[in-house]
Enzyme design. Structure first.
Site: not given
Length: 149
Positions: A111, A127
């Site tokens: 991330d 995402d």
């Protein structure tokens, strides 16, 4: 239908390139401000889902990813000709694949996008694809007059 396959492949490639760049240029746990007070890039390894729920339950994410990809593939075929659904599902497939590749390849998801103005989980391009895909599908549902019959 080919355009959606090309879209999915392109989005997965973009996701993987961004993740590789983050890993190679930002130390694990370090942040770099992109827009002060708005957006930073942070190298974070996530072996769970949003807010690190189900942390370490990789078998669960493998299973859910495979099931989701099968269902979304079926829906993409079933809803062909309805472009909002096709785009939305294509984005969701790309997002699912991007994170699934990480889990299979390295055992966690990379991330990087950190919103500095709000307490929100750090997320990645995959995402974002999932989120935008859901928005397209919701718009499709709201515009679909077959639900009014």
């Amino acid at each position: 239908m080919w355009i959606y396959l090309i879209l999915m492949v392109a989005l997965v490639i973009i996701d993987q390139v961004i993740k590789a760049a983050i890993v190679s240029h930002i130390a694990l746990g370090a942040s770099t401000s992109i827009v002060t007070g708005l957006l930073s890039l942070t190298n974070l390894h996530n072996n769970g889902a949003a807010w690190s729920i189900l942390e370490g339950k990789m078998w669960f994410f493998y299973l859910i990813s495979v099931i989701a990809l099968i269902v979304m593939g079926y829906l993409l075929w079933r809803l062909r000709g309805k472009w909002l659904y096709e785009v939305g599902i294509s984005l969701m497939i790309a997002g699912t694949l991007g994170n699934f590749i990480d889990r299979l390849r390295i055992g966690y998801v990379v991330d990087m996008f950190q919103l500095d103005f709000i307490n929100f989980p750090i997320f990645n391009f995959a995402d974002s694809c999932l989120t935008v895909g859901v928005i397209f599908i919701l718009i499709g549902v709201l515009r679909d007059d077959s639900f009014e019959k």
